[in-house]
Design a protein around this motif. Structure first.
Motif, short mmCIF file in Angstrom:
data_model
loop_
_atom_site.label_atom_id
_atom_site.label_comp_id
_atom_site.label_asym_id
_atom_site.label_seq_id
_atom_site.Cartn_x
_atom_site.Cartn_y
_atom_site.Cartn_z
N GLN A 179 -10.79 25.35 -19.01
CA GLN A 179 -10.49 25.01 -17.62
C GLN A 179 -9.89 26.20 -16.90
OE1 GLN A 179 -7.06 22.40 -16.53
NE2 GLN A 179 -6.54 22.34 -18.71
N THR A 222 -4.87 17.48 -12.24
CA THR A 222 -4.67 17.61 -10.79
C THR A 222 -6.01 17.81 -10.09
OG1 THR A 222 -2.51 18.55 -11.22
CG2 THR A 222 -3.40 18.93 -9.04
N GLY A 282 -0.70 21.99 -12.81
CA GLY A 282 0.32 22.02 -13.87
C GLY A 282 1.70 21.54 -13.45
N GLY A 304 2.82 18.48 -13.25
CA GLY A 304 3.26 17.39 -14.12
C GLY A 304 3.70 17.93 -15.48
N CYS A 305 2.90 18.87 -16.02
CA CYS A 305 3.23 19.45 -17.32
C CYS A 305 4.57 20.16 -17.24
CB CYS A 305 2.17 20.48 -17.73
SG CYS A 305 0.51 19.80 -17.79
C1 MP5 Z 1 -4.44 20.88 -21.20
C2 MP5 Z 1 -3.98 20.17 -19.98
N1 MP5 Z 1 -3.00 19.25 -20.09
C3 MP5 Z 1 -2.57 18.60 -18.98
C4 MP5 Z 1 -3.09 18.86 -17.74
C5 MP5 Z 1 -2.57 18.12 -16.53
O1 MP5 Z 1 -2.17 18.92 -15.47
P1 MP5 Z 1 -1.04 18.50 -14.38
O2 MP5 Z 1 0.26 19.03 -14.86
O3 MP5 Z 1 -1.47 19.19 -13.12
O4 MP5 Z 1 -1.02 17.03 -14.28
C6 MP5 Z 1 -4.13 19.83 -17.66
N2 MP5 Z 1 -4.69 20.14 -16.50
N3 MP5 Z 1 -4.54 20.46 -18.80
#
Ligand code: MP5
Ligand code: ADP
Ligand code: MG
Length: 472
Positions: free
Chosen positions: A255, A322, A419, A421-422
């Motif tokens: 990604q 996202t 990212g 949320g992470c």
């Molecule tokens: C490997 C991985 N894990 C989690 C998210 C969620 O992303 P977000 O923090 O934007 O919700 C992501 N895009 N990729």
């Protein structure tokens, strides 16, 4: 009962030796100047007097929302409805004390070796008092515990440890990096002429001791090669919090800021193998769980967390990125609800995830509250519903056992929120590991995420990442 680590920071144990008449006044002064937990210790007082003074101290601690612990006397603890009891090696067996006080009261146990620590933990202790650390005037016969033994204990057990015995303003910082969540003191406060000043001094030093300690935090999540989300965001966030980050990878994604172009899961056995390696060597104080795409992986993580008695588990129920791509396989939702979420101290769904978990549409802040209420009918932990995708301001709702707390922020005009949320869930895990309680952890983390979005790093062709290294 889960004792908040923050409460152990400066733990005062009473002794009437220096001011028998004025003990309540001295305790009150200490409580008002930085003491975070109080224990009454009376070795030969009549039952009725003990109960009376305990009730008076309980009132002082209740007014200040500080836990009140009774030394040895289980009966008094129950009668005055204290938060808990502390017992020594020579007192009643830990299992018996647990039976008498019930599951909801805190049980502290004094130990001085790794062996005693493991036994007390297995028998139901909530925290350990390790000592005596230095030669003390309170317990004349004490044989000091080596700093190395203290460190070995904090690294072996999953419950928090407080150091005790001869700790004063001159030696407290020797406990640096032993992993303790605080110090228990007697004479370094109560024997002093100026109780207020002595307490402030000890509180400042224990704050340095506790918050400068590098805590270990584990993320169990997926990899984002473009570095803005997943494992990479988690590790950067932990580093920004002065925590030592570790990672168990559940899967690889291909990604970038424009979307997710592929997912390859790691086998469930290999997830379990990674978890074993981490927990058997460097035990994390907090764990964040992110992308867990399959039922098999969810089961492996759930088993691993239980087997290793993981503490402070933050589950970010990642279902969609996202950029809108699905990150959870069909059918895995039920496993997430039944196997993983029940192990979490806090879950952090975004609006879409909260809609799925609550089975309702969310369009307003009132809907966020209603969704949290619905989720709380089957999940007993803290629920943080994130408002990043709502059209109103970007405020998050913490729903804690019927109470609601809002963490407010204006919506920052920045399309680069890959990212978020992470990053937020890793910040919460880092703060919990550092000893902050849930509300303070979320408040600090909301400040961190807001700062990281506001910095307006602008990378990539799509929804870009945040700056985890922003200068506050
Ligand atoms: C490997 C991985 N894990 C989690 C998210 C969620 O992303 P977000 O923090 O934007 O919700 C992501 N895009 N990729
Ligand atoms: N534009 C924004 N301005 C301010 N805060 C935001 C913005 N977008 C997201 N946030 C905050 O980022 C955190 C992550 O929330 P959210 O974006 O809803 O989760 P996710 O990344 O899982 O979809 C929350 O604290 C949210 O309030
Ligand atoms: Mg998310």
């Amino acid at each position: 009962m889960n004792i908040f680590r923050e409460h152990l920071k400066l733990y005062l144990v009473t002794d009437r030796r220096w001011n028998s008449e004025g003990i309540l006044e001295d305790v009150k002064t200490a409580l008002d100047h930085g003491v975070t937990c109080l224990q009454i210790r009376e070795k030969d007082m009549e039952h009725d007097d003990f109960l009376k003074i305990s009730r008076e101290m309980k009132k002082l601690t209740d007014e200040r929302k500080i836990p009140f612990i009774i030394n040895d006397d289980v009966e008094i603890a129950v009668k005055c409805d204290a938060a808990g009891v502390h017992i020594g090696q020579g007192d009643m067996p830990v299992t018996e004390a647990r039976k008498k006080i019930g599951q909801d009261r805190i049980l502290g146990v004094s130990v001085s070796t790794v062996e005693e620590a493991l036994k007390a933990e297995a028998e139901g202790a909530d925290y350990l008092g390790v000592g005596a650390m230095f030669i003390t005037s309170t317990k004349g016969d004490a044989n000091p515990v080596k700093l190395q033994e203290l460190k070995a204990i904090t690294e072996t057990v999953s419950i928090p440890v407080v150091a005790i015995g001869g700790i004063d303003e001159s030696n407290i910082l020797k406990l640096d990096r032993t992993g303790v969540y605080g110090v228990a003191v007697v004479s370094s406060i109560l024997a002093k002429g100026d109780i207020a000043a002595a307490t402030v001094d000890m509180a400042e030093k224990s704050d340095i001791l506790v918050h400068d300690t590098v805590r270990k935090v584990l993320t169990i999540a997926g990899s984002d090669p473009s570095g803005g989300a997943g494992i990479q965001a988690d590790l950067k966030t932990m580093a920004a919090h002065n925590c030592f980050g570790m990672s168990v990878i559940t899967g690889l994604t291909a990604q970038n800021t424009t979307g997710v172009y592929g997912i390859e899961n790691v086998s469930e056995d290999f997830v379990a193998n990674q978890m074993d390696c981490v927990f058997k060597d460097i035990r994390p104080e907090a764990v964040k769980v992110g992308m867990v795409s399959s039922v098999g992986i969810i089961n492996a993580i759930s088993e691993g967390l239980k087997a290793h008695k993981a503490t402070h588990v933050v589950v970010d129920p990642v279902m969609v990125s996202t950029s809108g791509s699905r990150l959870l396989e069909d059918g895995a939702m039920l496993a997430l609800k039944e196997k993983l979420i029940p192990l979490a101290e806090v879950i952090t769904p975004n609006i879409f995830e909260a809609e799925l978990l609550a089975d309702m549409k969310i369009e307003t802040k009132d809907d966020m509250v209603m969704a949290a209420e619905k989720i709380s009918s089957w999940y007993g932990g803290h629920i943080l519903v994130k408002g990043g995708h709502l059209h109103e301001e970007a405020s998050d709702l913490l729903y804690s056992r019927g109470e609601t707390f809002w963490y407010k922020s204006e919506r920052i005009e920045n399309p680069n929120t890959h990212g978020t949320g992470c990053t937020l869930s890793s910040a919460i895990a880092s703060n919990l590991a550092k000893g902050y309680d849930i509300r303070k952890s979320i408040e600090n983390s909301k400040g961190f995420i807001t700062g990281a979005i506001k910095d307006k790093l602008n990378l990539g062709k799509g929804r870009g990442p945040l700056n985890h290294q922003f200068k506050s």
